[in-house]
Structures are given as C-alpha cells and as structure tokens.
Write a protein that holds these residues in place. Structure first.
Motif: not given
Length: 98
Positions: A56-68, A22-29
């Motif tokens: 899929t909509e491009p997203q960035l996820w970070a997981r921290y201590d204690r599952g946050l 998808s064009p919406g994910s081009s920057s993420a790729r």
C-alpha cells in the motif's frame, strides 16, 4: 502544537494507510509510532484508524462533516512533513466549519 488538541473538533475520522515493510512507508510508520499515543490522548473520542496492507502507498485521509474526505500521499515525506500535512487537513476542517 496546540492544533493537535483541536483535531477532534475539526475532523470526524483520521485514517493512515501504510505498508508494514516498504521503504516508502517508513516515515509513515515512524509517524504512527511516535505520535499515535499523543494524538489519541488529546483526542480520545476521535477514531484514528491505522490500515496496514502489503504494497500500500502511504496516505493520510481526513473525514469531515457530511462525509467529505481529503487525502494526502505521504511517500517521500519526512515525519515533520507528515505532521505538517495533518495540520493542514485540520485547518481545512476548521475552514469548513466557519
């Protein structure tokens, strides 16, 4: 860019979700293609998960201590903006440790 070497100190996991075509994910790729090797070299023990799924909509996820977890929608962002969003997620992790 010194913050890149501190990612593994502040995050437990980094996930990038994107569509393969998808064009919406081009920057993420482009971000993954241009930055994955450097990020993994600087943070060899940090799990960096790239999840590709059609539509899929491009997203960035970070997981921290204690599952946050914290996520950022990447659609419409440039590579530089995605890098800045990752930097902000790393700063959140540093603040949580303080």
């Amino acid at each position: 860019m010194a913050w890149r070497s501190h990612i593994s100190k502040n995050l437990k996991e980094l996930r990038i979700l994107l569509c393969q075509s998808s064009p919406g994910s081009s920057s993420a790729r482009a971000f993954v293609e241009n930055n994955y090797k450097d990020l993994k070299t600087l943070n060899p023990k940090l799990p960096i998960l790239i999840r590709e799924c059609s539509g899929t909509e491009p997203q960035l996820w970070a997981r921290y201590d204690r599952g946050l977890e914290r996520g950022v929608r990447l659609e419409g962002m440039s590579e530089a903006q995605i890098s800045k969003a990752l930097e902000e997620l790393v700063k959140v992790g540093a603040a949580l440790k303080a």
